[in-house]
Enzyme design. Structure first.
Site, PDB file in Angstrom:
ATOM      1  N   CYS A 250       2.137 -35.530  31.211  1.00 16.42           N
ATOM      2  CA  CYS A 250       1.743 -36.831  30.671  1.00 16.42           C
ATOM      3  C   CYS A 250       0.699 -37.491  31.584  1.00 16.42           C
ATOM      4  CB  CYS A 250       2.959 -37.742  30.519  1.00 16.42           C
ATOM      5  SG  CYS A 250       2.487 -39.337  29.838  1.00 16.42           S
TER       6      CYS A 250
ATOM      7  N   LYS B 233       6.452 -28.257  30.147  1.00 17.07           N
ATOM      8  CA  LYS B 233       5.195 -28.436  29.409  1.00 17.07           C
ATOM      9  C   LYS B 233       4.203 -29.089  30.362  1.00 17.07           C
ATOM     10  CE  LYS B 233       3.345 -30.128  25.038  1.00 17.07           C
ATOM     11  NZ  LYS B 233       2.563 -31.299  25.455  1.00 17.07           N
TER      12      LYS B 233
HETATM   13  C1  FMN Z   1       0.389 -39.498  20.319  1.00 15.15           C
HETATM   14  C2  FMN Z   1       0.695 -38.367  21.240  1.00 15.15           C
HETATM   15  C3  FMN Z   1       1.833 -38.416  22.018  1.00 15.15           C
HETATM   16  C4  FMN Z   1       2.152 -37.358  22.883  1.00 15.15           C
HETATM   17  N1  FMN Z   1       3.313 -37.414  23.593  1.00 15.15           N
HETATM   18  C5  FMN Z   1       3.696 -36.337  24.340  1.00 15.15           C
HETATM   19  C6  FMN Z   1       4.959 -36.323  24.998  1.00 15.15           C
HETATM   20  O1  FMN Z   1       5.764 -37.258  24.939  1.00 15.15           O
HETATM   21  N2  FMN Z   1       5.266 -35.215  25.709  1.00 15.15           N
HETATM   22  C7  FMN Z   1       4.405 -34.141  25.830  1.00 15.15           C
HETATM   23  O2  FMN Z   1       4.740 -33.154  26.497  1.00 15.15           O
HETATM   24  N3  FMN Z   1       3.210 -34.140  25.207  1.00 15.15           N
HETATM   25  C8  FMN Z   1       2.844 -35.196  24.465  1.00 15.15           C
HETATM   26  N4  FMN Z   1       1.650 -35.162  23.792  1.00 15.15           N
HETATM   27  C9  FMN Z   1       0.791 -33.961  23.884  1.00 15.15           C
HETATM   28  C10 FMN Z   1       1.093 -33.005  22.720  1.00 15.15           C
HETATM   29  O3  FMN Z   1       2.401 -32.492  22.797  1.00 15.15           O
HETATM   30  C11 FMN Z   1       0.078 -31.830  22.694  1.00 15.15           C
HETATM   31  O4  FMN Z   1       0.223 -31.060  23.851  1.00 15.15           O
HETATM   32  C12 FMN Z   1      -1.365 -32.318  22.589  1.00 15.15           C
HETATM   33  O5  FMN Z   1      -1.492 -33.337  21.608  1.00 15.15           O
HETATM   34  C13 FMN Z   1      -2.329 -31.189  22.235  1.00 15.15           C
HETATM   35  O6  FMN Z   1      -1.992 -30.613  21.005  1.00 15.15           O
HETATM   36  P1  FMN Z   1      -2.730 -30.979  19.608  1.00 15.15           P
HETATM   37  O7  FMN Z   1      -4.202 -30.746  19.819  1.00 15.15           O
HETATM   38  O8  FMN Z   1      -2.105 -30.012  18.639  1.00 15.15           O
HETATM   39  O9  FMN Z   1      -2.432 -32.392  19.298  1.00 15.15           O
HETATM   40  C14 FMN Z   1       1.297 -36.227  22.967  1.00 15.15           C
HETATM   41  C15 FMN Z   1       0.147 -36.192  22.176  1.00 15.15           C
HETATM   42  C16 FMN Z   1      -0.165 -37.233  21.320  1.00 15.15           C
HETATM   43  C17 FMN Z   1      -1.411 -37.142  20.472  1.00 15.15           C
END
Ligand code: FMN
Length: 352
Positions: free
Chosen positions: A106, A145
């Site tokens: 994060c 992660k």
């Molecule tokens: C609104 C939002 C909230 C997120 N919250 C978390 C979270 O709480 N924990 C986490 O490990 N990743 C979090 N992420 C990251 C996502 O799990 C993911 O790794 C990231 O969005 C990239 O993937 P994508 O391109 O498919 O969105 C968040 C992403 C977004 C957009």
């Protein structure tokens, strides 16, 4: 590459190679169970989220519902204290988590300044101590992660990943952007391929996955065990089905309305009307976009005062959705089977 093939994280069988990303402010129970229904092999909660720390809102994240239809379910925790993390891990295991996932990615400053989230990418010793403490505390697999590192161009994940595995991580998810990048630029999955070479546990590739051919190519080119989809699945569970089946058939208006209505009702049940009505507003645009409904319709829904009015308006716009809603609701497991986890220790939110 068959994405509908099962694979394992330790002893946990994951039925497909598409995982649903944990997203703070998004991954409520309705999102997770809908993700499972559309074929995600693994879903992840946002029990202790970046948003929770940011807003210091105990009520927001002080409880979590785990339904019988969510498994396999990872529950994500974060913090910077090995003992507190171990305690949190025991609690989520007791609530039914099949996997305890730890957030070492994060990028939000309110999180990193407490020593949690992406900060741990730069403090490998602490990251390993936390992993060891959590892995010792529970009998379910523990996963991490992470991002590629804090600074742009960082390769910290390649040094840290193998050490986390040695400390007890049973799988790693890599979102190969730097913390500084937030969500700009692109995820450099050449690092995912390098990480796969370095560890003997499954690696999940997260970042920019939206389409079937791309998901397949990502797995083939990196050797990752699965892809994770996040933003692409917001208001769009059909993306999961499409990635799994390569069937690009778009949902009808009735299907979209029905999914949204069930999502609204379940979220109200989980969060209460007051919190849910604000929380849900962003979902209206996500669901109704993609050319599915005319633009002004979203504005209309956002302005309605109660979620009951939203449901009524959706049914008026797509009357054929009613039997679909009935069918979806009939398929929900009995709420009495749910485990309710509450009274989480405030310290793991970064408060106190
Ligand atoms: C609104 C939002 C909230 C997120 N919250 C978390 C979270 O709480 N924990 C986490 O490990 N990743 C979090 N992420 C990251 C996502 O799990 C993911 O790794 C990231 O969005 C990239 O993937 P994508 O391109 O498919 O969105 C968040 C992403 C977004 C957009």
């Amino acid at each position: 590459m068959n994405l509908t093939e099962s694979w394992r994280i330790g002893p946990v069988e994951v039925p497909t190679r598409v995982a649903l990303a944990p997203m703070a402010g998004v991954s409520v129970q309705a999102f997770r169970r809908q993700g499972r229904r559309f074929g995600a092999g693994l879903v992840c909660s946002e029990m202790v989220s970046c948003a929770g720390i940011e807003h210091r809102n105990e009520r927001t994240l002080g409880y979590l519902r785990v339904g019988a239809d969510e498994h396999p379910l990872a529950i994500q925790i974060f913090g910077s204290e090995p003992a507190t993390m171990a305690e949190a891990a025991r609690m989520v295991e007791a609530a039914g988590a099949d996997i305890v996932d730890m957030n070492f990615g994060c990028p939000v400053r309110k999180v990193t300044k407490t020593g949690a989230g992406a900060h741990l990418l730069e403090d490998a010793a602490l990251a390993c101590r936390i992993t060891e403490a959590v892995a010792d505390a529970v009998s379910v697999p523990v996963t991490v992660k992470m991002r590629r590192g804090v600074d742009n161009g960082s390769r910290a994940c390649l040094d840290l990943g193998p050490r986390l595995v040695e400390a007890g991580a049973a799988a790693l998810t890599l979102h190969p952007r730097s913390a500084k990048q937030m969500y700009t630029g692109y995820a450099d999955h050449s690092l995912t391929a390098e990480l796969v070479e370095l560890v003997d546990v499954p690696v999940i590739a997260s970042g920019d996955v939206t389409a079937p051919a791309q998901a397949r190519a990502l797995i083939e080119q990196t050797g990752a065990s699965a892809v994770m989809i996040g933003r692409g699945a917001q208001g769009n569970p059909w993306a999961i089905r499409e990635i799994l089946s390569s069937d690009s058939a778009q949902p009808s208006r009735e299907e979209v309305a029905a999914e949204l209505i069930v999502f609204v009702r379940e979220t109200v049940r989980e969060l209460g009307e007051h919190r849910a009505s604000g929380f849900l507003k962003k979902f209206y645009g996500w669901y109704l976009g993609h050319g599915r409904f005319p633009k002004p319709f979203k504005q209309e829904l956002v302005q309605l005062r109660s979620t009951d009015e939203v449901v009524t308006r959706l049914l008026a716009a797509a009357p054929g959705a009613a039997p679909l809603v009935d069918a979806l609701e009939a398929g929900l497991p009995d709420a009495t089977d749910e485990v309710l986890l509450d009274r989480l220790p405030i310290s793991i939110y970064g408060g106190g």
